[in-house]
Scaffold this motif. Structure first.
Motif, short mmCIF file in Angstrom:
data_model
loop_
_atom_site.label_atom_id
_atom_site.label_comp_id
_atom_site.label_asym_id
_atom_site.label_seq_id
_atom_site.Cartn_x
_atom_site.Cartn_y
_atom_site.Cartn_z
N GLU A 1 92.84 9.75 46.16
CA GLU A 1 92.02 8.91 47.03
C GLU A 1 92.66 8.75 48.40
N ALA A 2 93.98 8.86 48.46
CA ALA A 2 94.69 8.77 49.74
C ALA A 2 94.66 10.09 50.51
N GLY A 3 94.10 11.13 49.89
CA GLY A 3 94.13 12.45 50.51
C GLY A 3 95.51 13.07 50.43
N GLY A 4 96.32 12.59 49.48
CA GLY A 4 97.70 13.06 49.34
C GLY A 4 97.84 14.13 48.28
N THR A 5 99.09 14.42 47.96
CA THR A 5 99.42 15.47 47.00
C THR A 5 99.92 14.86 45.71
N THR A 6 99.43 15.37 44.59
CA THR A 6 99.91 14.91 43.30
C THR A 6 100.09 16.11 42.36
N TRP A 7 101.15 16.05 41.56
CA TRP A 7 101.45 17.11 40.60
C TRP A 7 101.36 16.55 39.19
N ALA A 8 100.74 17.30 38.30
CA ALA A 8 100.65 16.93 36.89
C ALA A 8 101.50 17.90 36.07
N VAL A 9 102.47 17.37 35.36
CA VAL A 9 103.36 18.19 34.52
C VAL A 9 102.83 18.12 33.09
N LEU A 10 102.50 19.29 32.54
CA LEU A 10 101.84 19.35 31.24
C LEU A 10 102.83 19.58 30.09
N GLY A 11 102.38 19.20 28.90
CA GLY A 11 103.19 19.39 27.70
C GLY A 11 102.79 20.61 26.90
N GLY A 12 101.91 21.42 27.44
CA GLY A 12 101.47 22.66 26.81
C GLY A 12 101.27 23.73 27.87
N GLY A 13 100.57 24.80 27.50
CA GLY A 13 100.32 25.86 28.46
C GLY A 13 99.53 25.38 29.66
N LYS B 1 90.38 18.40 40.11
CA LYS B 1 90.47 17.74 41.41
C LYS B 1 91.87 17.90 42.01
N ILE B 2 92.88 17.82 41.15
CA ILE B 2 94.26 17.98 41.62
C ILE B 2 94.46 19.38 42.19
N ILE B 3 93.96 20.38 41.47
CA ILE B 3 94.11 21.78 41.89
C ILE B 3 93.31 22.06 43.16
N GLN B 4 92.10 21.50 43.23
CA GLN B 4 91.23 21.74 44.38
C GLN B 4 91.75 21.05 45.64
N GLY B 5 92.56 20.02 45.44
CA GLY B 5 93.18 19.34 46.58
C GLY B 5 94.43 20.08 46.99
N SER B 6 95.47 19.32 47.32
CA SER B 6 96.72 19.93 47.76
C SER B 6 97.77 19.93 46.66
N GLY B 7 97.36 19.60 45.42
CA GLY B 7 98.31 19.49 44.33
C GLY B 7 98.28 20.64 43.36
N CYS B 8 98.94 20.44 42.22
CA CYS B 8 99.02 21.52 41.23
C CYS B 8 99.32 20.98 39.84
N LEU B 9 99.14 21.85 38.87
CA LEU B 9 99.59 21.62 37.50
C LEU B 9 100.86 22.43 37.29
N ILE B 10 101.79 21.87 36.52
CA ILE B 10 103.09 22.52 36.28
C ILE B 10 103.37 22.50 34.79
N SER B 11 103.93 23.59 34.27
CA SER B 11 104.36 23.62 32.87
C SER B 11 105.49 24.63 32.71
N GLU B 12 106.36 24.34 31.76
CA GLU B 12 107.40 25.32 31.43
C GLU B 12 106.96 26.24 30.30
N TYR B 13 105.77 25.95 29.75
CA TYR B 13 105.28 26.72 28.61
C TYR B 13 104.32 27.83 29.05
N PRO B 14 104.42 29.02 28.43
CA PRO B 14 103.54 30.13 28.81
C PRO B 14 102.08 29.79 28.56
N PRO B 15 101.19 30.40 29.33
CA PRO B 15 99.75 30.19 29.11
C PRO B 15 99.40 30.46 27.64
#
Length: 294
Positions: A92-104, A119-133
């Motif tokens: 809502e602030a037009g900022g960046t947010t990252w979501a760290v997932l527990g799976g692929g 919405k996170i991906i379409q904005g300036s943010g991303c999803l992050i995971s250490e697990y393979p797709p």
């Protein structure tokens, strides 16, 4: 695995791999990214219970909004409750947010948060995971995931965490990783804050809002002012700038300098005083609030 997903794998020897993650115990060999990612200078994790109250969600959303406005990346885990409120506040602030997932990276969990993930991906943010797709989300992986939430961040802020909240695991990792741990206190009679209050007893820094967080990060200068100014209307901003430049003005002086009527100046000054941005001296003159000068 979904087709046509733009997934990027970053190994530890890649210059884009976050330096902060390299430093932590049990650092992942690689991470997978969907969305816009660059190693941040300033990232703050905001975490808490999935079974949050409306009050807790408001605190998380407001804090994330104000920190994102200050250029902070907001990190969380895409769970229900506090995590979702933090992500939403940053968006809502037009900022960046990252979501760290527990799976692929292609396995958004909970699935009902897929729209939020998009919405996170379409904005300036991303999803992050250490697990393979393709990796399914298993319970133990969420605990391990929490070390990445804290590891990639400068600090962790815990909002509304019961005694057995997963957010406490994130805080424990943060302590071990030498990150700052902060917690918003709550009623001692509420189970929702039992974990948060215990963290404060164990050494977490008590914070009430974004200004407190910024102060603890050494960004106190102008922090409160910039946060408070976010919601001012145009006339209030005009008055603030005039009073900031030349304190001790009365209503007539302010009206002449801003080209606003005395009635409008009076109404807006009342709002600014209520918001603790401007103070009345007792002699009909106005100055910047002492709270913004601390």
């Amino acid at each position: 695995m979904e087709d046509n997903l733009d997934i990027r794998q970053i190994n530890q020897n890649d210059p884009d791999f976050p330096k902060s993650l390299k430093e932590i115990p049990s650092s992942p060999e690689s991470i997978y990214i969907r969305g816009n990612f660059s190693s941040p200078e300033k990232a703050i994790a905001i975490v808490g219970t999935r079974k949050s109250s409306p009050e807790g969600e408001k605190v998380a959303g407001t804090m994330a909004f104000e920190l994102a406005k200050r250029g902070m990346v907001i990190v969380s885990g895409l769970a229900f409750g506090i995590d979702s409120a933090a992500h939403q506040g940053a968006l809502e602030a037009g900022g960046t947010t990252w979501a760290v997932l527990g799976g692929g990276i292609d396995k958004v969990y909970p699935t009902s948060n897929k729209n939020l993930a998009d919405k996170i991906i379409q904005g300036s943010g991303c999803l992050i995971s250490e697990y393979p797709p393709g990796t399914e989300s298993l319970a133990y992986q969420f605990i391990l995931r929490n070390r990445l939430i804290s590891g990639i961040s400068q600090a962790v802020v815990v909002i509304e965490a019961p005694q057995k909240s997963g957010a406490l695991a994130t805080a424990r990792f943060a302590f071990k990783q030498k990150r700052k741990v902060m917690a918003v206190p709550g009623s001692c009679s509420s189970f929702r804050f039992a974990g948060s209050n215990q963290l404060i007893r164990e050494g977490a820094i008590l914070v009430r809002n974004a200004a407190d967080v910024l102060e603890e990060l050494g960004e106190k200068k102008d922090a409160q002012e910039k946060i408070k100014l976010v919601d001012l209307n145009e006339n209030q901003k005009k008055i603030f700038e005039i009073v900031k430049e030349k304190e001790g003005l009365d209503v007539d002086n302010i009206g002449q300098l801003t080209k606003l009527s005395p009635q409008e100046v009076g109404a807006q000054l009342m709002e600014l005083v209520m918001k603790e941005i401007i103070e009345e001296t007792g002699t009909g003159k106005y100055i910047i609030s002492q709270k913004l000068k601390v």
